[in-house]
Each structure stands twice: as structure tokens, then as C-alpha cells.
Scaffold this motif. Structure first.
Motif, short mmCIF file in Angstrom:
data_model
loop_
_atom_site.label_atom_id
_atom_site.label_comp_id
_atom_site.label_asym_id
_atom_site.label_seq_id
_atom_site.Cartn_x
_atom_site.Cartn_y
_atom_site.Cartn_z
N VAL A 165 35.88 42.26 38.19
CA VAL A 165 37.25 42.71 37.93
C VAL A 165 38.28 41.71 38.42
CG1 VAL A 165 37.43 44.00 40.11
CG2 VAL A 165 38.80 44.71 38.14
N ASN A 166 37.92 40.86 39.37
CA ASN A 166 38.88 39.88 39.90
C ASN A 166 39.10 38.69 38.96
OD1 ASN A 166 39.30 41.16 42.52
ND2 ASN A 166 37.22 40.54 42.98
N THR A 167 38.13 38.44 38.09
CA THR A 167 38.14 37.21 37.29
C THR A 167 39.41 37.02 36.46
OG1 THR A 167 35.73 37.29 37.19
CG2 THR A 167 36.85 35.86 35.61
N PRO A 168 39.89 38.03 35.73
CA PRO A 168 41.08 37.81 34.90
C PRO A 168 42.32 37.41 35.68
CG PRO A 168 39.92 39.79 34.19
CD PRO A 168 39.31 39.38 35.48
N LEU A 169 42.36 37.72 36.98
CA LEU A 169 43.56 37.41 37.77
C LEU A 169 43.75 35.92 37.98
CD1 LEU A 169 43.44 40.22 40.50
CD2 LEU A 169 44.73 40.18 38.35
N ALA A 170 42.72 35.12 37.66
CA ALA A 170 42.87 33.66 37.75
C ALA A 170 43.78 33.12 36.66
CB ALA A 170 41.50 32.99 37.64
N ILE A 171 44.04 33.93 35.63
CA ILE A 171 44.91 33.52 34.52
C ILE A 171 46.37 33.76 34.93
CG2 ILE A 171 45.47 33.91 32.09
CD1 ILE A 171 42.61 35.04 31.78
N PRO A 172 47.22 32.76 34.94
CA PRO A 172 48.60 32.94 35.41
C PRO A 172 49.35 34.05 34.68
CG PRO A 172 48.10 30.61 35.20
CD PRO A 172 46.93 31.34 34.61
N GLU A 173 49.05 34.24 33.40
CA GLU A 173 49.78 35.25 32.62
C GLU A 173 49.29 36.67 32.86
OE1 GLU A 173 50.07 31.30 31.05
OE2 GLU A 173 48.27 32.55 31.29
N VAL A 174 48.22 36.83 33.64
CA VAL A 174 47.66 38.17 33.91
C VAL A 174 48.14 38.65 35.28
CG1 VAL A 174 45.54 39.45 34.39
CG2 VAL A 174 45.65 37.90 32.43
N THR A 175 48.75 39.83 35.30
CA THR A 175 49.22 40.42 36.55
C THR A 175 48.24 41.46 37.09
OG1 THR A 175 51.54 40.06 35.99
CG2 THR A 175 51.09 41.77 37.62
N TRP A 176 47.56 42.17 36.16
CA TRP A 176 46.59 43.15 36.64
C TRP A 176 45.36 43.16 35.75
CZ3 TRP A 176 46.55 48.71 34.81
CH2 TRP A 176 47.35 48.91 33.68
N SER A 177 44.28 43.60 36.34
CA SER A 177 42.98 43.53 35.69
C SER A 177 42.29 44.89 35.75
CB SER A 177 42.11 42.47 36.37
OG SER A 177 40.78 42.55 35.94
N VAL A 178 41.62 45.25 34.67
CA VAL A 178 40.86 46.50 34.61
C VAL A 178 39.45 46.20 34.13
CG1 VAL A 178 40.66 48.79 33.55
CG2 VAL A 178 42.93 47.87 34.12
N PHE A 179 38.48 46.73 34.85
CA PHE A 179 37.08 46.64 34.43
C PHE A 179 36.54 48.05 34.25
CE2 PHE A 179 32.52 46.18 36.10
CZ PHE A 179 32.00 46.01 34.82
N MET A 180 36.04 48.35 33.06
CA MET A 180 35.46 49.65 32.76
C MET A 180 33.97 49.50 32.50
SD MET A 180 38.32 51.49 30.36
CE MET A 180 39.80 52.19 31.09
N ARG A 181 33.18 50.21 33.29
CA ARG A 181 31.73 50.14 33.17
C ARG A 181 31.18 51.53 32.86
NH1 ARG A 181 30.12 48.91 38.40
NH2 ARG A 181 29.54 51.08 38.74
N GLU A 182 30.44 51.64 31.78
CA GLU A 182 29.87 52.92 31.37
C GLU A 182 28.59 53.17 32.15
OE1 GLU A 182 29.44 55.20 27.12
OE2 GLU A 182 28.58 53.19 27.27
N ASP A 183 28.71 53.92 33.24
CA ASP A 183 27.56 54.15 34.11
C ASP A 183 26.53 55.09 33.49
OD1 ASP A 183 28.35 52.44 36.05
OD2 ASP A 183 28.92 53.94 37.51
N GLU A 184 26.99 56.10 32.82
CA GLU A 184 26.12 57.06 32.17
C GLU A 184 26.88 57.69 31.01
OE1 GLU A 184 26.15 60.94 34.78
OE2 GLU A 184 26.02 59.20 36.11
#
Length: 348
Positions: free
Chosen positions: A270-289
Motif C-alpha cells: 500500500v505504501n508503493t504509490p506514495l512514491a509518485i509525487p502526484e499521489v497524495t493517498w493510496s488504497v490497497f484492496m485485497r479480497e481475503d475471502e
């Protein structure tokens, strides 16, 4: 070398009467159980195993009981092998909680965060001590040590141990537990870590003989082949929704299965997209079940992902790191997220 003198703020973070209450509860206890939130991360496990080691050094009978198994990536932590998981040993977990006369609740502020253990904790006759750094604690306890301004529960635990006079019982292994919790909850001290007193704690833990560099390697630079592949795939799948300065990563059950997913394999994705200067927030959605999606969020500056999680995903956390869940399919969760984005543009 002489030890550093502690600033008065360090010595008095937790009111002395609360420290004394905890000491008395430990003194009269015979069977202590420590538990932490479901899907335990480095802070939950580090604070739990560190506390367990100190309680044993004090001569106490103590066990750690969790709702589910620790992630494979954190199994190097001293004490993790002794954890009783309710998913693997439900009868033993229930018996230990039933026999406990003192229960430490580490790194969670609501019983819903312990999942299948919630009912067992609720009906337990044990005295209850909460040690946590999340906002708005919603849990009944005999003693609540809740300080959101402290960067991790592990750091808060160290402060309690120091004020109680128990820091001298920290072994090298227990110090490694606490340091790992502090490190993982601050992104290796890259956010929420400007408090100078935090580094006094690190100084003390280093004096216990921990290998800080090796701990960093184990946590940040050690991965299975499957983890490397799934992290790369997740980054490739990332969408950048520029009007809302959002980076979005989604992984379905089928995609996880393709990479033989194990708990912890997507930690940090989830932290990876924050390396992009134009990205302020990041969301990771994982389908657990089926019809259950785990939602993780991170942000820069003052964008309040905790508010998004509280209002929309039944969760919470910190301003820059939060999480929750969505009951439904992954496609429904994604569609729902896209509909709420305009509501939070004012925080960009």
C-alpha cells in the motif's frame, strides 16, 4: 559511557497512578494472557512478545493468544513460536483466556479488532489492561493506557516499562521485539517519527545488544520468491486516479491464489504509490475471502485516511495509516470507493 538523563516528559508520559495500578495488577496475578489485533503486524507482535518476555522475567505465568497466525515474514521475532493461535488451537486459546486473571490488550482500541476472540475476551473475568496508540478507544478495561501521540504501541510499552522500573528486565530478544514494532509502525522511522524521545528509546534498546541493521534486513529486505512476484504484480496493476491524487491497487482471491499467497506477502504494498509525487493517498484492496475485502490506506502530509476508513469502511487508524473492511465483492468495493472520492477532495 554514561546513560543519558531522561527529559521529564519521557518520565511522566503515563500518569504515575496508572503505572502503579498496572504494577499492582501484575503483582497479584497468577495467569496472564496477552492478545493483540487480528492479522497482527510488527507493532502488535513486537509489543506482545516484548511484554511477554518481561512478564516471564518477573516470574509470571504468561501466554500470548491471537485470533489468527502471525505472518510468515515476522516469524523471526523471539517468542512468536510460543503464540497460541485460535485458528490452529481453538480449545487451548479458549482455555487460556478462561483461566486468565489478567489480560493485556495490545495495539487495538475495540473488541471487534480481535475478531473471533472478542466474545471470549468479553466474558472473561480477568482484569483488563489496554495498551494502545490509536484514537478514540472504545473498549472497557480496568486500566487504559492510550496515547495516540506516541508513534507505536511498542514505544508506548517501553515507556511503561521504563516508568515501572521494568526496563532492566528487557533481554536482547525482548528489545528486538520492541524495536521491530517501533520500526514497522513508522516505515523504518520515515513518518510519524520526529519526536526526539523516540531515539532515546532506540538508544536504550541498542544498549541491550540488538542488531538494528540485521532487524532492518529481516523486516524490510527479506522476501520469499512468491512475495517478490506478487508485489511486482500488484505494482503493475496499480491505477493512478489523477483528479483525486489517489493510487489504487486491488488483488482478487484468484490473483492471490495464482501467487500462492501467504499472510504478510503484501505487507507494505500500500505504501508503493506514495512514491509518485502526484499521489497524495493510496488504497490497497485485497479480497481475503468471498464477499470480504481488506482495505488498507496510507497518505502523505495531512490527508486523513483514518477519517475515510472510519466513515466508509468500518475501521480507523492514524491520519497517515489506517484500515478497514468492505462486506461485498472486490468489484463492489472498488465501485464504492470511486463514488466517495469527491467527498474527500477538500483534504488534498
Amino acid at each position: 559511557m554514561p546513560a543519558y538523563s531522561r527529559p521529564s516528559r519521557f518520565n511522566t508520559v503515563i500518569p504515575s497512578e496508572i503505572v502503579e495500578r498496572v504494577k499492582q495488577l501484575v503483582l497479584v496475578s497468577n495467569h496472564i494472557v496477552i492478545t493483540c489485533h487480528v492479522s497482527p503486524d510488527g507493532d502488535a507482535l513486537g509489543s506482545s512478545t516484548g511484554l511477554c518476555a518481561v512478564m516471564r522475567a518477573l516470574g509470571k505465568d504468561v501466554r500470548i493468544v491471537t485470533a489468527d497466525c502471525p505472518p510468515r515474514s515476522l516469524c523471526f521475532l523471539p517468542g512468536v513460536r510460543d503464540i497460541v493461535s485460535a485458528t490452529r488451537q481453538p480449545e487451548l486459546a479458549a482455555r487460556l483466556l478462561g483461566e486468565a486473571d489478567l489480560l493485556f490488550c495490545m495495539d487495538f482500541n475495540s473488541l471487534k479488532r480481535v475478531d473471533r476472540l472478542a466474545e471470549l475476551v468479553e466474558v472473561s473475568g480477568a482484569k483488563r489492561v489496554v495498551i494502545d496508540h490509536h484514537i478514540n478507544p472504545d473498549i472497557e478495561a480496568d486500566t487504559i493506557i492510550s496515547f495516540p501521540q506516541v508513534s507505536s504501541t511498542s514505544a508506548l510499552l517501553y515507556i511503561l516499562l521504563y516508568q515501572a522500573g521494568w526496563a532492566r528486565y528487557l533481554s536482547r530478544g525482548a528489545a528486538a521485539d520492541i524495536f521491530t514494532g517501533m520500526m514497522t509502525d513508522t516505515g523504518h522511522f520515515s513518518y510519524n517519527s520526529n519526536d526526539p524521545d523516540l531515539y532515546l528509546i532506540i538508544h536504550d534498546l541498542l544498549r541491550k545488544g540488538i542488531d538494528k541493521d540485521n532487524l532492518y534486513k529481516l523486516v524490510m529486505n527479506t522476501s520469499s520468491e512468491n512475495r517478490v512476484r506478487i508485489m511486482g504484480y500488484g505494482q503493475y496493476r496499480m491505477e493512478v486516479i489523477k483528479p483525486h491524487r489517489l493510487g489504487l491497487i486491488t488483488l482478487s482471491r484468484e490473483e492471490l491464489a495464482e501467487f500462492d499467497y501467504s499472510k504478510g506477502d503484501t505487507e507494505g504494498l500500500v505504501n508503493t504509490p506514495l512514491a509518485i509525487p502526484e499521489v497524495t493517498w493510496s488504497v490497497f484492496m485485497r479480497e481475503d475471502e468471498k464477499d470480504k475485502v481488506k482495505v488498507s490506506m496510507r497518505s502523505k502530509d495531512t490527508f486523513p485516511v483514518n477519517l475515510v476508513c472510519e466513515e466508509c469502511f468500518g475501521g480507523g487508524g492514524h491520519e497517515n495509516a489506517a484500515g478497514g473492511e468492505f462486506q461485498g465483492s472486490l468489484s463492489e468495493a472498488t465501485s464504492y470507493l470511486l463514488t466517495i472520492l469527491p467527498k474527500y477532495d477538500k483534504y488534498l
